[in-house]
Design an enzyme around this catalytic site. Structure first.
Site, PDB file in Angstrom:
ATOM      1  N   SER A 113       0.796  -1.225   0.000  1.00 50.15           N
ATOM      2  CA  SER A 113       0.000   0.000   0.000  1.00 50.15           C
ATOM      3  C   SER A 113       0.831   1.280   0.000  1.00 50.15           C
ATOM      4  CB  SER A 113      -0.956  -0.047   1.175  1.00 50.15           C
ATOM      5  OG  SER A 113      -1.882   0.978   1.065  1.00 50.15           O
ATOM      6  N   HIS A 114       0.755   2.038   1.078  1.00 47.10           N
ATOM      7  CA  HIS A 114       1.410   3.354   1.111  1.00 47.10           C
ATOM      8  C   HIS A 114       2.892   3.264   1.499  1.00 47.10           C
ATOM      9  CE1 HIS A 114      -0.055   2.359   5.072  1.00 47.10           C
ATOM     10  NE2 HIS A 114       0.872   3.145   5.577  1.00 47.10           N
ATOM     11  N   LYS A 126      -2.082  -9.401   0.711  1.00 41.82           N
ATOM     12  CA  LYS A 126      -3.368  -9.364   1.411  1.00 41.82           C
ATOM     13  C   LYS A 126      -4.268 -10.422   0.792  1.00 41.82           C
ATOM     14  CE  LYS A 126      -4.105  -4.765   0.110  1.00 41.82           C
ATOM     15  NZ  LYS A 126      -4.792  -3.458   0.144  1.00 41.82           N
ATOM     16  N   ASP A 278      -2.656   6.394  -3.211  1.00 37.99           N
ATOM     17  CA  ASP A 278      -1.513   5.672  -2.638  1.00 37.99           C
ATOM     18  C   ASP A 278      -1.082   4.529  -3.565  1.00 37.99           C
ATOM     19  OD1 ASP A 278      -3.601   3.902  -2.172  1.00 37.99           O
ATOM     20  OD2 ASP A 278      -2.789   3.210  -0.269  1.00 37.99           O
ATOM     21  N   ASP A 280      -1.548   1.294  -3.798  1.00 35.60           N
ATOM     22  CA  ASP A 280      -2.496   0.318  -4.332  1.00 35.60           C
ATOM     23  C   ASP A 280      -3.843   0.925  -4.699  1.00 35.60           C
ATOM     24  OD1 ASP A 280      -3.006   0.760  -1.617  1.00 35.60           O
ATOM     25  OD2 ASP A 280      -3.906  -1.216  -1.352  1.00 35.60           O
ATOM     26  N   ASP A 282      -6.198   2.624  -3.029  1.00 37.18           N
ATOM     27  CA  ASP A 282      -7.400   2.684  -2.201  1.00 37.18           C
ATOM     28  C   ASP A 282      -7.505   3.966  -1.373  1.00 37.18           C
ATOM     29  OD1 ASP A 282      -5.350   1.919  -0.523  1.00 37.18           O
ATOM     30  OD2 ASP A 282      -6.348   0.128   0.275  1.00 37.18           O
ATOM     31  N   ARG A 283      -6.443   4.762  -1.333  1.00 43.48           N
ATOM     32  CA  ARG A 283      -6.527   6.023  -0.579  1.00 43.48           C
ATOM     33  C   ARG A 283      -6.676   7.212  -1.509  1.00 43.48           C
ATOM     34  NH1 ARG A 283      -2.428   6.025   4.505  1.00 43.48           N
ATOM     35  NH2 ARG A 283      -2.817   3.874   5.154  1.00 43.48           N
ATOM     36  N   LYS A 377     -11.707   0.435   0.418  1.00 39.13           N
ATOM     37  CA  LYS A 377     -11.723   1.862   0.169  1.00 39.13           C
ATOM     38  C   LYS A 377     -11.258   2.092  -1.257  1.00 39.13           C
ATOM     39  CE  LYS A 377      -7.350   2.569   2.713  1.00 39.13           C
ATOM     40  NZ  LYS A 377      -7.008   1.374   3.476  1.00 39.13           N
TER      41      LYS A 377
HETATM   42  C1  VG1 Z   1      -3.111   2.433   8.397  1.00 38.86           C
HETATM   43  C2  VG1 Z   1      -4.284   3.368   8.592  1.00 38.86           C
HETATM   44  C3  VG1 Z   1      -5.583   2.595   8.491  1.00 38.86           C
HETATM   45  C4  VG1 Z   1      -5.641   1.859   7.159  1.00 38.86           C
HETATM   46  C5  VG1 Z   1      -4.414   0.977   7.010  1.00 38.86           C
HETATM   47  C6  VG1 Z   1      -4.333   0.309   5.664  1.00 38.86           C
HETATM   48  O1  VG1 Z   1      -3.076   1.463   9.429  1.00 38.86           O
HETATM   49  O2  VG1 Z   1      -4.190   4.037   9.829  1.00 38.86           O
HETATM   50  O3  VG1 Z   1      -6.660   3.491   8.648  1.00 38.86           O
HETATM   51  O4  VG1 Z   1      -6.788   1.072   7.076  1.00 38.86           O
HETATM   52  O5  VG1 Z   1      -3.231   1.761   7.150  1.00 38.86           O
HETATM   53  O6  VG1 Z   1      -4.356   1.241   4.636  1.00 38.86           O
HETATM   54  P1  VG1 Z   1      -2.088   1.570  10.693  1.00 38.86           P
HETATM   55  O7  VG1 Z   1      -2.278   0.304  11.466  1.00 38.86           O
HETATM   56  O8  VG1 Z   1      -0.730   1.782  10.148  1.00 38.86           O
HETATM   57  O9  VG1 Z   1      -2.541   2.789  11.449  1.00 38.86           O
HETATM   58  V1  VG1 Z   1      -3.593   0.920   3.194  1.00 38.86           V
HETATM   59  O10 VG1 Z   1      -4.069   2.012   2.105  1.00 38.86           O
HETATM   60  O11 VG1 Z   1      -1.968   1.106   3.684  1.00 38.86           O
HETATM   61  O12 VG1 Z   1      -3.915  -0.666   2.852  1.00 38.86           O
HETATM   62 CO    CO Z   2      -3.579   1.444   0.271  1.00 39.95          CO
END
Ligand code: VG1
Ligand code: CO
Length: 544
Positions: A113-114, A126, A278, A280, A282-283, A377
């Site tokens: 993801s990010h 995932k 981001d 992948d 979803d953000r 998302k």
């Molecule tokens: C973070 C965010 C959370 C989100 C998760 C996955 O998790 O706070 O809101 O659902 O990333 O997002 P954490 O445990 O680091 O706070 V993504 O777009 O990275 O799959």
């Molecule tokens: Co993501």
């Protein structure tokens, strides 16, 4: 082609976090590391023989190798068909869309993801279930349990599959279908939004859009939808070619890491609307001209304006938000007379509410917004939602947000992230706060009095499952909140997240900078948690 059974030994660190298993690329490159995890996923599922698996990733380094390994393992384990994205690319929301549309058994998304990518960056896996959403905790726990016992995995001894040509081929007894990464998703978007109206906005000669795909997975989707289908000029999408290392950037759409876009949107004569996604897809980060829309406000705003959008014109069943997300959406839900749900952090907790028809829109403060159209998302969806609202209301972003605050009051909100803190220091900080919890209620800090202090526990209203220790909450009598939790997605040390929220009904104060409006709460958080001392940092790494 032979099925091989390969002996292996468990790795102790394969516990999925907030969103799948994330580790550095070198960790994933250890012999058997990825294979162990994939076999553990398959072993913990029931009834997938002959069924369809959806497979794709955000294109980061190791994506292609992982796709080949998973295809051969899927064939050896008896899957009937794998729908794999062209070049191995599928955004997280597109994967969710494809799982649902073709009634697949599940899907595997290759993404961290990010988190940054590249040979020294992160990789991730995932698993999503048949509703298209992230595996719930009972599934991820079963996978983790299996990773601790695994002794062998199955692999088809076969040459690599061509994933760069669309169409079907056979791999052992299994069909591999290379699918267009964008088409199904694009069709779904068209069914939800007024594309004619959005096209009219984007081609009216004055409205300017700037979309930053950050060299991550949304590039092909954004080019196809915003430029080719909706008529925005070429060049509207920046950094639209997915790169294995995201061009060396950090594909996290926030004010710190999406600085190129922020610069464009905050200069004189900036475009009318800016957005970034981001790794992948979803953000989403939403910006107006010289104006940042806080994700918590964005959720509230989409809810309040949903009737303007074809896919939601008949009203919303309810709104759900993660616990640290501001209560701005709650005020809208109350006004609309619809349900409002508060879940732990992570999209997997929205799945049951969406499946049961209790919630239509969901959101997280971490730049995540989505709806019942899929079970993830969805970054592009959020931008289309905003554009549809803008096309109908014909007002600037800033004006729409300010009018929203006038109507509902403003929930001042900020998140402070302290990244790469030594894990033992972060744990000590949490213990230090936890130890104070019983004595905090009733205590005053300046004009604030603590009403409650607890560690958030969630009982799923649909299946009754309980998730404990989801974040420390300190609530004050005026409704303000401080929340502290440790990230479940980081891979280096610990990331401490401090979330701050206060409510301001007075319109005259709505123009305050959130860091100023929340100044007292920031000081109280420091007094209670001694963040500077424990982390050894004098300021957060990222402020949202
Ligand atoms: C973070 C965010 C959370 C989100 C998760 C996955 O998790 O706070 O809101 O659902 O990333 O997002 P954490 O445990 O680091 O706070 V993504 O777009 O990275 O799959
Ligand atoms: Co993501």
């Amino acid at each position: 082609m032979n099925t091989q059974t390969i002996s292996t030994q468990p790795f102790a660190d394969q516990k999925p976090g907030t969103s799948g298993l994330r580790k550095s690329v070198p960790t994933f490159q250890q012999p058997n590391y990825l294979a162990n995890f994939i076999q553990s996923i398959f072993d913990s599922l029931d009834g997938y023989q002959g069924q369809t698996l959806v497979l794709g990733g955000d294109g980061r380094y190791y994506n292609r190798e992982a796709v080949q390994l998973i295809l051969k393992m899927a064939a050896a384990n008896g899957w009937g068909r794998v729908k794999v994205g062209h070049h191995g690319i599928l955004s997280t929301p597109a994967t969710s869309c494809v799982i649902r549309k073709y009634k697949a058994f599940g899907g595997i998304i290759l993404s961290a993801s990010h988190n940054p990518g590249g040979p020294n960056g992160d990789f991730g896996v995932k698993y999503n279930i048949e509703n298209g959403g992230p595996a719930p905790e009972k599934v991820t726990e079963a996978i983790f349990a299996r990773t601790k016992e695994i002794t062998e995995y199955k692999l088809l001894d076969a040459p690599d599959v061509d994933i760069d040509t669309l169409g079907e081929s056979k791999l052992g007894g299994m069909v591999v279908e290379v699918i267009d990464s964008v088409a199904d998703y694009q069709e779904l978007m068209e069914s939800l939004f007024d594309f004619d109206r959005i096209r009219a906005l984007l081609t009216n000669g004055s409205f300017r859009l700037c979309v930053d795909a950050m060299h991550a997975v949304t590039g092909p989707y954004a080019h196809a939808i915003f430029e080719q289908q909706l008529g925005a000029p070429a060049g509207t999408v920046r950094s639209g070619t997915p790169l294995e290392d995201f061009g060396g950037g950090h594909p996290d759409p926030n004010l710190t890491y999406a600085h190129d876009l922020v610069e464009i949107m905050f200069k004189e004569d900036a475009p009318d609307f800016g957005a970034a996604f981001d790794g992948d897809g979803d953000r989403n980060m939403i910006l107006g001209r010289n104006f940042f829309v806080n994700p918590s406000d964005s959720l509230a705003l989409l809810a309040a304006n949903a009737h303007l959008v074809p896919g939601y014109k008949d009203g919303l069943a309810g709104v759900a938000r993660s616990m640290p997300t501001s209560a701005a959406a709650d005020r809208v839900a109350q006004r609309l007379g619809i349900g409002c749900y508060e879940t732990p952090t992570g999209w997997k907790f929205f799945g049951n509410l969406l499946d049961a028809g209790k919630a239509t829109l969901c959101g997280e403060e971490s730049f995540g917004t989505g709806s019942n159209h899929i079970r993830e998302k969805d970054g592009i969806w959020a931008v289309l939602f905003w554009l549809n609202i803008l096309a109908v209301r014909q007002q600037p972003v800033e004006q729409i947000v300010r009018e929203h605050w006038q109507m509902f009051g403003r929930n001042f909100y900020s998140r402070h992230d302290y990244e790469e803190v030594a894990s033992d220091r972060a744990k000590a900080l949490v213990d230090h706060v936890q130890a104070q919890m019983p004595t905090l209620p009733g205590k005053t800090f300046g004009s604030y009095t603590v009403e409650y202090a607890d560690n958030f526990s969630y009982t799923d209203p649909v299946d009754g499952s309980v998730s404990q220790n989801q974040g420390i909450r300190i609530g004050f009598t005026d409704g303000s909140r401080l929340i502290l939790r440790l990230s479940g997605t980081g891979t280096k040390g610990a990331t401490l997240r401090l979330y701050l929220e206060s409510y301001e009904p007075n319109i005259a104060k709505h123009t305050l900078d959130p860091q100023v409006a929340l100044g007292d709460l920031i000081a109280i958080a420091e007094e209670i948690a001694q963040i500077k001392e424990y982390t050894g940092m004098d300021k957060p790494t990222v402020i949202t």
